[in-house]
Design a protein around this motif. Structure first.
Motif, mmCIF file in Angstrom:
data_model
loop_
_atom_site.group_PDB
_atom_site.id
_atom_site.type_symbol
_atom_site.label_atom_id
_atom_site.label_comp_id
_atom_site.label_asym_id
_atom_site.label_seq_id
_atom_site.Cartn_x
_atom_site.Cartn_y
_atom_site.Cartn_z
ATOM 1 N N LEU A 282 0.858 -1.187 0.000
ATOM 2 C CA LEU A 282 0.000 0.000 0.000
ATOM 3 C C LEU A 282 0.897 1.241 0.000
ATOM 4 O O LEU A 282 1.777 1.379 0.856
ATOM 5 N N LEU A 283 0.668 2.114 -0.975
ATOM 6 C CA LEU A 283 1.453 3.340 -1.116
ATOM 7 C C LEU A 283 0.590 4.529 -0.726
ATOM 8 O O LEU A 283 -0.565 4.629 -1.139
ATOM 9 N N VAL A 284 1.146 5.439 0.059
ATOM 10 C CA VAL A 284 0.488 6.708 0.379
ATOM 11 C C VAL A 284 1.282 7.801 -0.332
ATOM 12 O O VAL A 284 2.492 7.931 -0.124
ATOM 13 N N THR A 285 0.584 8.557 -1.167
ATOM 14 C CA THR A 285 1.224 9.629 -1.931
ATOM 15 C C THR A 285 0.639 10.963 -1.480
ATOM 16 O O THR A 285 -0.571 11.069 -1.285
ATOM 17 N N GLY B 288 4.469 -3.000 -10.739
ATOM 18 C CA GLY B 288 5.755 -2.853 -11.409
ATOM 19 C C GLY B 288 6.296 -1.469 -11.133
ATOM 20 O O GLY B 288 5.645 -0.663 -10.454
ATOM 21 N N TYR B 289 7.453 -1.176 -11.690
ATOM 22 C CA TYR B 289 8.090 0.122 -11.436
ATOM 23 C C TYR B 289 7.651 1.157 -12.467
ATOM 24 O O TYR B 289 8.450 1.689 -13.231
ATOM 25 N N SER B 290 6.341 1.387 -12.470
ATOM 26 C CA SER B 290 5.765 2.412 -13.341
ATOM 27 C C SER B 290 4.616 3.062 -12.573
ATOM 28 O O SER B 290 4.354 2.702 -11.423
ATOM 29 N N MET B 291 3.934 4.017 -13.179
ATOM 30 C CA MET B 291 2.885 4.767 -12.499
ATOM 31 C C MET B 291 1.952 3.828 -11.742
ATOM 32 O O MET B 291 1.285 2.976 -12.327
ATOM 33 N N PRO B 292 1.899 3.969 -10.412
ATOM 34 C CA PRO B 292 1.051 3.058 -9.625
ATOM 35 C C PRO B 292 -0.426 3.252 -9.926
ATOM 36 O O PRO B 292 -0.886 4.351 -10.211
ATOM 37 N N ASP B 293 -1.171 2.148 -9.830
ATOM 38 C CA ASP B 293 -2.626 2.181 -9.988
ATOM 39 C C ASP B 293 -3.276 2.790 -8.755
ATOM 40 O O ASP B 293 -2.674 2.848 -7.683
ATOM 41 N N THR C 242 -1.086 12.363 -12.414
ATOM 42 C CA THR C 242 -0.033 11.720 -13.188
ATOM 43 C C THR C 242 1.287 12.066 -12.509
ATOM 44 O O THR C 242 1.441 13.162 -11.967
ATOM 45 N N LEU C 243 2.206 11.130 -12.488
ATOM 46 C CA LEU C 243 3.492 11.330 -11.819
ATOM 47 C C LEU C 243 4.623 10.978 -12.759
ATOM 48 O O LEU C 243 4.484 10.088 -13.601
ATOM 49 N N ASN C 244 5.716 11.679 -12.565
ATOM 50 C CA ASN C 244 6.973 11.220 -13.150
ATOM 51 C C ASN C 244 7.707 10.409 -12.093
ATOM 52 O O ASN C 244 7.449 10.556 -10.898
ATOM 53 N N GLN C 245 8.630 9.606 -12.514
ATOM 54 C CA GLN C 245 9.421 8.825 -11.553
ATOM 55 C C GLN C 245 10.081 9.771 -10.553
ATOM 56 O O GLN C 245 10.648 10.790 -10.929
ATOM 57 N N HIS C 246 9.993 9.388 -9.277
ATOM 58 C CA HIS C 246 10.587 10.186 -8.200
ATOM 59 C C HIS C 246 12.061 10.463 -8.463
ATOM 60 O O HIS C 246 12.814 9.583 -8.883
ATOM 61 N N ASP C 247 12.444 11.730 -8.148
ATOM 62 C CA ASP C 247 13.794 12.181 -8.512
ATOM 63 C C ASP C 247 14.506 12.904 -7.360
ATOM 64 O O ASP C 247 15.507 13.568 -7.579
ATOM 65 N N GLY D 156 15.333 11.276 -4.228
ATOM 66 C CA GLY D 156 15.718 10.320 -3.202
ATOM 67 C C GLY D 156 14.676 9.255 -2.946
ATOM 68 O O GLY D 156 13.484 9.453 -3.180
ATOM 69 N N MET D 157 15.153 8.123 -2.495
ATOM 70 C CA MET D 157 14.272 7.017 -2.109
ATOM 71 C C MET D 157 15.031 6.131 -1.150
ATOM 72 O O MET D 157 16.268 6.175 -1.086
ATOM 73 N N GLY D 158 14.291 5.346 -0.410
ATOM 74 C CA GLY D 158 14.942 4.445 0.522
ATOM 75 C C GLY D 158 13.978 3.390 0.997
ATOM 76 O O GLY D 158 12.762 3.509 0.861
ATOM 77 N N ILE D 159 14.561 2.333 1.553
ATOM 78 C CA ILE D 159 13.777 1.266 2.159
ATOM 79 C C ILE D 159 14.512 0.927 3.445
ATOM 80 O O ILE D 159 15.740 0.851 3.446
ATOM 81 N N PHE D 160 13.782 0.817 4.540
ATOM 82 C CA PHE D 160 14.478 0.665 5.818
ATOM 83 C C PHE D 160 13.585 -0.027 6.844
ATOM 84 O O PHE D 160 12.366 -0.040 6.714
HETATM 85 C C1 HEM Z 1 11.700 2.596 -6.484
HETATM 86 C C2 HEM Z 1 9.713 4.049 -10.663
HETATM 87 C C3 HEM Z 1 6.042 6.107 -8.253
HETATM 88 C C4 HEM Z 1 7.829 4.293 -4.113
HETATM 89 C C5 HEM Z 1 11.469 2.802 -7.827
HETATM 90 C C6 HEM Z 1 12.327 2.357 -8.894
HETATM 91 C C7 HEM Z 1 11.772 2.751 -10.066
HETATM 92 C C8 HEM Z 1 10.550 3.462 -9.753
HETATM 93 C C9 HEM Z 1 12.309 2.519 -11.478
HETATM 94 C C10 HEM Z 1 13.621 1.576 -8.707
HETATM 95 C C11 HEM Z 1 14.755 2.548 -8.805
HETATM 96 C C12 HEM Z 1 16.076 1.977 -8.406
HETATM 97 O O1 HEM Z 1 16.139 0.933 -7.755
HETATM 98 O O2 HEM Z 1 17.079 2.643 -8.736
HETATM 99 C C13 HEM Z 1 8.564 4.767 -10.381
HETATM 100 C C14 HEM Z 1 7.729 5.449 -11.358
HETATM 101 C C15 HEM Z 1 6.699 6.039 -10.682
HETATM 102 C C16 HEM Z 1 6.892 5.714 -9.266
HETATM 103 C C17 HEM Z 1 8.014 5.470 -12.853
HETATM 104 C C18 HEM Z 1 5.546 6.887 -11.170
HETATM 105 C C19 HEM Z 1 5.382 7.255 -12.436
HETATM 106 C C20 HEM Z 1 6.172 5.758 -6.925
HETATM 107 C C21 HEM Z 1 5.249 6.105 -5.866
HETATM 108 C C22 HEM Z 1 5.751 5.595 -4.703
HETATM 109 C C23 HEM Z 1 6.992 4.929 -5.022
HETATM 110 C C24 HEM Z 1 3.955 6.896 -6.067
HETATM 111 C C25 HEM Z 1 5.206 5.677 -3.280
HETATM 112 C C26 HEM Z 1 4.256 6.479 -2.865
HETATM 113 C C27 HEM Z 1 9.035 3.719 -4.402
HETATM 114 C C28 HEM Z 1 9.916 3.183 -3.387
HETATM 115 C C29 HEM Z 1 11.039 2.704 -4.055
HETATM 116 C C30 HEM Z 1 10.826 2.947 -5.471
HETATM 117 C C31 HEM Z 1 9.646 3.142 -1.885
HETATM 118 C C32 HEM Z 1 12.290 2.075 -3.412
HETATM 119 C C33 HEM Z 1 12.058 0.648 -3.032
HETATM 120 C C34 HEM Z 1 12.021 -0.254 -4.231
HETATM 121 O O3 HEM Z 1 12.990 -0.233 -5.025
HETATM 122 O O4 HEM Z 1 11.027 -0.969 -4.388
HETATM 123 N N1 HEM Z 1 10.395 3.457 -8.383
HETATM 124 N N2 HEM Z 1 8.027 4.957 -9.137
HETATM 125 N N3 HEM Z 1 7.217 5.035 -6.370
HETATM 126 N N4 HEM Z 1 9.602 3.571 -5.635
HETATM 127 FE FE1 HEM Z 1 8.793 4.228 -7.370
#
Ligand code: HEM
Length: 209
Positions: free
Chosen positions: A79-82, A99-104, A173-178, A180-184
């Motif tokens: 479950l994702l909270v945005t 998958g690693y694209s725009m979440p549903d 609509t979202l672009n890929q986060h740019d 920072g990200m983390g898992i902990f």
């Molecule tokens: C990781 C794409 C939206 C949470 C990633 C990664 C990609 C990606 C490619 C892996 C990057 C890497 O390992 O270097 C996208 C795209 C999105 C999107 C294209 C929207 C268009 C979101 C949203 C959330 C989210 C809305 C949460 C609210 C995460 C998290 C990670 C991650 C926590 C790190 C953990 C993991 O690798 O699973 N995302 N994301 N993303 N994304 Fe997204």
């Protein structure tokens, strides 16, 4: 990022959180904080709700961007909270990604009700009650977080550009986060669960849609 919680008391509401801040720096510009307050017995009996705090950063004093947390850790199958600012409000949307694209849109019955929010040049923050948020089910694909385990696995992300369609949470609509990200592993200490939880949760009266 440390697993050890930092206790944070919100000045406006008195709500006491366990937080896991990410300092401003190489991991993320501006800093990012997520924290939770849990029902009083949540460290022995799994809770299905929490009060969350998100403190997110905007780029260059523009009050823009979005941020989010994964309540399962990875982006996928959790479950994702945005959350993002638009005008003086903070909007939110529950999402789910396979998958690693725009979440549903998340199709389960999670409910988010706000307690307070701020939008300023540095960023935006929201304190919210999240009900039916610690177990999830997307079309039969189920998952959960166990508060009685004493920790959660969490993921976080931050992004500079604002969502498209920002005042229609179901249509963003979202672009890929740019930014920072983390898992902990987010450990709880004794301040995570509080006898005042019910009173705090009752402050959640605002729905922003
Ligand atoms: C990781 C794409 C939206 C949470 C990633 C990664 C990609 C990606 C490619 C892996 C990057 C890497 O390992 O270097 C996208 C795209 C999105 C999107 C294209 C929207 C268009 C979101 C949203 C959330 C989210 C809305 C949460 C609210 C995460 C998290 C990670 C991650 C926590 C790190 C953990 C993991 O690798 O699973 N995302 N994301 N993303 N994304 Fe997204």
């Amino acid at each position: 990022q440390s697993s050890t919680p930092v206790t944070y008391t919100d000045a406006g509401t008195g709500i006491i959180f366990n937080t896991w801040p990410v300092a401003a720096g190489s991991q993320t510009a501006g800093g990012f904080t997520f924290g939770v307050a849990l029902p009083s017995n949540a460290l022995t009996v799994d809770a299905n709700e929490f009060i969350g705090i998100l403190q997110c950063s905007s780029k260059d004093a523009t009050s823009t961007g979005w941020c989010g947390v994964s309540l399962g850790g990875p982006m996928t199958n959790s479950l994702l909270v945005t959350a993002w600012p638009a005008g003086s409000d903070v909007y939110t949307s529950f999402r789910y990604a396979t998958g690693y694209s725009m979440p549903d849109l998340y199709t389960g019955n999670a409910t988010l009700t706000q307690i307070s929010s701020t939008v300023n040049s540095a960023g935006f923050s929201v304190i919210f009650r999240c009900q039916n948020c610690l177990s999830w089910n997307q079309g039969g694909q189920a998952g959960a977080a166990s508060t009685s385990a004493g920790y959660m696995v969490l993921g976080w992300v931050q992004a500079f550009p604002s969502p498209g369609n920002p005042t229609c949470p179901n249509q963003i609509t979202l672009n890929q986060h740019d930014n920072g990200m983390g898992i902990f592993g987010a450990q709880f200490d004794s301040a995570a669960a509080n006898p005042s939880y019910t009173a705090w949760a009752a402050k959640a009266t605002k729905t922003v849609t």
